[in-house]
Scaffold this active site. Structure first.
Site, PDB file in Angstrom:
ATOM      1  N   HIS A 186       4.911 -14.353  13.898  1.00 34.85           N
ATOM      2  CA  HIS A 186       6.038 -14.971  13.197  1.00 34.85           C
ATOM      3  C   HIS A 186       5.647 -16.350  12.659  1.00 34.85           C
ATOM      4  O   HIS A 186       6.040 -16.727  11.553  1.00 34.85           O
ATOM      5  CB  HIS A 186       7.242 -15.101  14.128  1.00 34.85           C
ATOM      6  N   ARG A 293       5.976   1.937   5.355  1.00 37.25           N
ATOM      7  CA  ARG A 293       5.695   2.378   6.727  1.00 37.25           C
ATOM      8  C   ARG A 293       7.019   2.743   7.402  1.00 37.25           C
ATOM      9  O   ARG A 293       7.670   1.889   7.999  1.00 37.25           O
ATOM     10  CB  ARG A 293       5.016   1.253   7.512  1.00 37.25           C
ATOM     11  N   ARG A 329       5.412   6.896   3.266  1.00 40.96           N
ATOM     12  CA  ARG A 329       4.584   7.598   4.252  1.00 40.96           C
ATOM     13  C   ARG A 329       5.490   8.210   5.305  1.00 40.96           C
ATOM     14  O   ARG A 329       6.348   7.523   5.867  1.00 40.96           O
ATOM     15  CB  ARG A 329       3.606   6.626   4.912  1.00 40.96           C
ATOM     16  N   GLU A 428      -7.891   8.661   5.806  1.00 42.64           N
ATOM     17  CA  GLU A 428      -8.210   7.678   6.845  1.00 42.64           C
ATOM     18  C   GLU A 428      -9.113   8.258   7.922  1.00 42.64           C
ATOM     19  O   GLU A 428      -9.526   7.562   8.851  1.00 42.64           O
ATOM     20  CB  GLU A 428      -6.923   7.128   7.474  1.00 42.64           C
ATOM     21  N   ASN A 451      -7.797   0.764   7.264  1.00 40.00           N
ATOM     22  CA  ASN A 451      -7.730   0.264   8.648  1.00 40.00           C
ATOM     23  C   ASN A 451      -8.284   1.303   9.621  1.00 40.00           C
ATOM     24  O   ASN A 451      -9.126   1.003  10.466  1.00 40.00           O
ATOM     25  CB  ASN A 451      -6.295  -0.091   9.028  1.00 40.00           C
ATOM     26  N   ASP A 452      -7.813   2.547   9.499  1.00 40.51           N
ATOM     27  CA  ASP A 452      -8.301   3.602  10.387  1.00 40.51           C
ATOM     28  C   ASP A 452      -9.627   4.195   9.908  1.00 40.51           C
ATOM     29  O   ASP A 452     -10.456   4.599  10.722  1.00 40.51           O
ATOM     30  CB  ASP A 452      -7.255   4.710  10.533  1.00 40.51           C
ATOM     31  N   ARG A 462     -10.287  -1.359  16.784  1.00 38.82           N
ATOM     32  CA  ARG A 462     -10.073  -2.644  16.118  1.00 38.82           C
ATOM     33  C   ARG A 462      -9.200  -3.586  16.931  1.00 38.82           C
ATOM     34  O   ARG A 462      -9.118  -4.772  16.621  1.00 38.82           O
ATOM     35  CB  ARG A 462      -9.476  -2.433  14.719  1.00 38.82           C
ATOM     36  N   CYS A 499      -4.174   1.600   0.555  1.00 39.94           N
ATOM     37  CA  CYS A 499      -3.079   0.843   1.169  1.00 39.94           C
ATOM     38  C   CYS A 499      -3.494   0.126   2.441  1.00 39.94           C
ATOM     39  O   CYS A 499      -2.675  -0.481   3.109  1.00 39.94           O
ATOM     40  CB  CYS A 499      -1.889   1.764   1.458  1.00 39.94           C
TER      41      CYS A 499
END
Length: 567
Positions: A186, A293, A329, A428, A451-452, A462, A499
């Site tokens: 945050h 998402r 997604r 991915e 990312n994956d 990760r 993405c």
């Protein structure tokens, strides 16, 4: 010193060292649980009043989106799982309220922190903030004071909660440095919103500096200089002016197409997690949404969202985009993203487990409800459907078959939807990238989830700090898989997007452009910078270097080549 840059920009000034009062919780037994519950109820009431004040203050000084965090905090104080668990512990274990709050909060914080999703890990911080507020109310401890700052300073702290940042005098704070947190905390989000430089993950800095020390921070590089020389101050003051001038140039990118220097057009879109996030994408002139998402609609609640709730969420975003593309997604939970009310099995290796499309094809009741909601919303905009965690062709065919059945249901009910809605998959898993020539015959688009893809290609968790240095988006094997996927998609006439975080990486953007990527989807704050990079890059010039880059032996060599030859 160095940390993780979480909000770009350069800040120069005196340090204000912020240390929260220590909260010590001692377990005691009680013979009167009702007395403890009464104490808890009074603490909840006091905390709720404080949170409502913080909401109003943040609404006025920062904005509606940032104030929403306190709506979530208030909901935590009403949450039957959390507060009900505290009351249950008081009654069953006959313990004091403080101990019950601490034990219950620690349990749920641990759940959040063990989820392999940076956004959700950071939500543990919200629960820490709320539980700390409750404990202070129970123990009559006053909070530290960031409100009465009287001169400009850079705040140094172990961590800053949403409550801390809401209360601080924002006219006087020119930067943040924290020992904990990351880019999705945050504090980092607030810093980017306020355009204040910030750095996180600086180990032990609160013990290495003192009030009135002078400091320079570079929120992009993560560099920190304590008590700099006159020469260093001059250098960074010049860099600060250069950065401010560059921000003006980025504003000039609004309203312009994303076209390379030699005339190749791409689409730059934003990633969102909730309907509220669309406002930031539009503020930054995003050309659509490349990833919605949807799992965030399912979290922080005790039951599945209804078809109607989902339909309204998707419809709001579709209408705000005014026919710009919206890629939704389908549900990506399970294993590492737990939904307690689904009672999902605990797994030895959740990253490779019962999740995403695997769960949806098994729990078709959940899948059908979501598909109905998405299809209904498709009548109100340019919606595309994307299936995550695809590993074999049969999954695609089964998902498409269920989608066709849902379409037929809606036709029989005379409910409008886009019959030609595009269907895509996340690339991915390395097997899909390698086999992408076959998958491209079955779908309308690919979206590369880096990312994956990086995690699975390099066999690196990760989220594991001990090996995170091995997780690298410049790994030649990862780049080869990306290039292969784009080429195979284009051979079959489908568009290819990205993405994952790599889509907004300023060093990779020129390479991805040269490889022929059609759509880049990223955090809203990266959109204008990406457009500027595209407009200042020649696709043909970089394309001539791609074969050389892919023969380089290491990720470090790739990064050095980009720095020296392209940027």
């Amino acid at each position: 010193m160095k940390g993780s840059g979480t909000s770009p920009g350069i800040a120069i000034g005196k340090i204000f060292l912020y240390k929260e009062p220590e909260i010590k919780v001692v377990k005691t037994q009680t013979e009167d649980p009702q007395l403890e519950i009464d104490r808890l109820n009074k603490a909840i009431e006091k905390s709720t009043n404080q949170i409502e004040e913080l909401y109003e203050r943040t609404l006025k000084t920062v904005g509606e989106k940032e104030a929403e965090i306190f709506t979530a905090h208030k909901m935590m104080l009403e949450d039957p799982e959390f507060i009900g668990g505290v009351r249950e512990k008081i009654v069953n274990d006959k313990v004091n309220s403080e101990w019950a709050v601490k034990e219950t909060a620690d349990y749920y914080i641990s759940l959040f922190e063990n989820i392999d999703d940076e956004y959700l890990k950071e939500r543990a911080l919200d629960l820490k903030d709320v539980s700390k507020r409750l404990l202070k109310a129970l123990l009559n401890i006053e909070s530290g004071d960031l409100q009465s700052l009287s001169e400009k300073c850079i705040v140094i702290a172990e961590d800053l909660t949403p409550s801390d940042t809401a209360q601080m005098n924002k006219e006087m704070v020119v930067g943040f440095v924290t020992e904990l947190g990351g880019k999705t905390s945050h504090t980092a989000i607030m810093a980017r919103t306020l355009e204040i430089p910030s750095i996180a993950g600086v180990k032990d800095i609160t013990n290495l500096v003192k009030n009135e020390d002078f400091i320079i921070i570079d929120g992009k590089k993560g560099d920190i200089i304590i008590n700099p020389s006159e020469e260093e101050i001059k250098i960074y003051e010049a860099a600060k002016k250069e950065y401010e001038d560059f921000k003006t140039k980025l504003e000039e990118m609004k309203g312009k197409e994303s076209v390379s220097r030699d005339g190749f057009k791409v689409e730059i879109a934003g990633n969102i997690g909730t309907p509220k996030d669309i406002d930031k994408v539009l503020e930054n002139d995003g050309e659509g949404v490349g990833l919605f998402r949807t799992e965030f609609l399912y979290m922080d609640r005790d039951r599945l969202p209804s078809e109607e709730e989902q339909f309204e969420a998707y419809k709001i975003v579709a209408e705000k985009l005014k026919n710009k593309p919206l890629v939704i997604r389908t549900l990506d939970v399970g294993g590492d993203k737990d939904l307690p009310y689904l009672n999902l099995p605990k797994e030895m290796n959740p990253f490779l487990g019962y999740r995403a499309i695997r769960l949806c094809l098994d729990r078709t009741d959940i899948f059908r409800t979501q598909l109905r909601a998405i299809l209904r919303a498709s009548a109100f905009g340019n919606i595309k459907i994307m299936f995550p965690m695809i590993s074999n062709l049969q999954e695609v065919r089964d998902a498409k078959a269920i989608l066709e059945e849902v379409k037929e249901e809606l036709r029989k009910e005379n409910i409008s939807f886009d019959n030609e809605v595009e269907i895509g998959i996340m690339v991915e898993i390395p097997a899909v990238a390698v086999h992408s020539d076959i998958f491209a015959k079955e779908v309308d688009f690919f979206s590369i989830g880096t990312n994956d893809l990086i995690q699975y290609t390099t066999a690196v968790d990760r989220g594991n700090q001990d090996i995170s240095h091995l997780y690298n988006q410049y790994h030649p094997a990862v780049l080869k898989l990306i290039k292969m996927t784009i080429e195979n998609g284009h051979k079959e006439g489908i568009w290819v997007g990205m993405c994952g975080e790599a889509a907004g990486d300023e060093k990779l953007i020129p390479l991805l452009l040269a490889m022929g990527l059609d759509e880049f989807s990223m955090s809203a704050s990266s959109i204008l910078k990406a457009r500027w990079l595209i407009k200042n890059t020649s696709k043909k010039e970089v394309a001539d270097m791609i074969d050389t880059i892919l023969t380089l032996p290491t990720a470090e060599d790739v990064e050095s080549f980009i720095d020296e030859k392209i940027l």
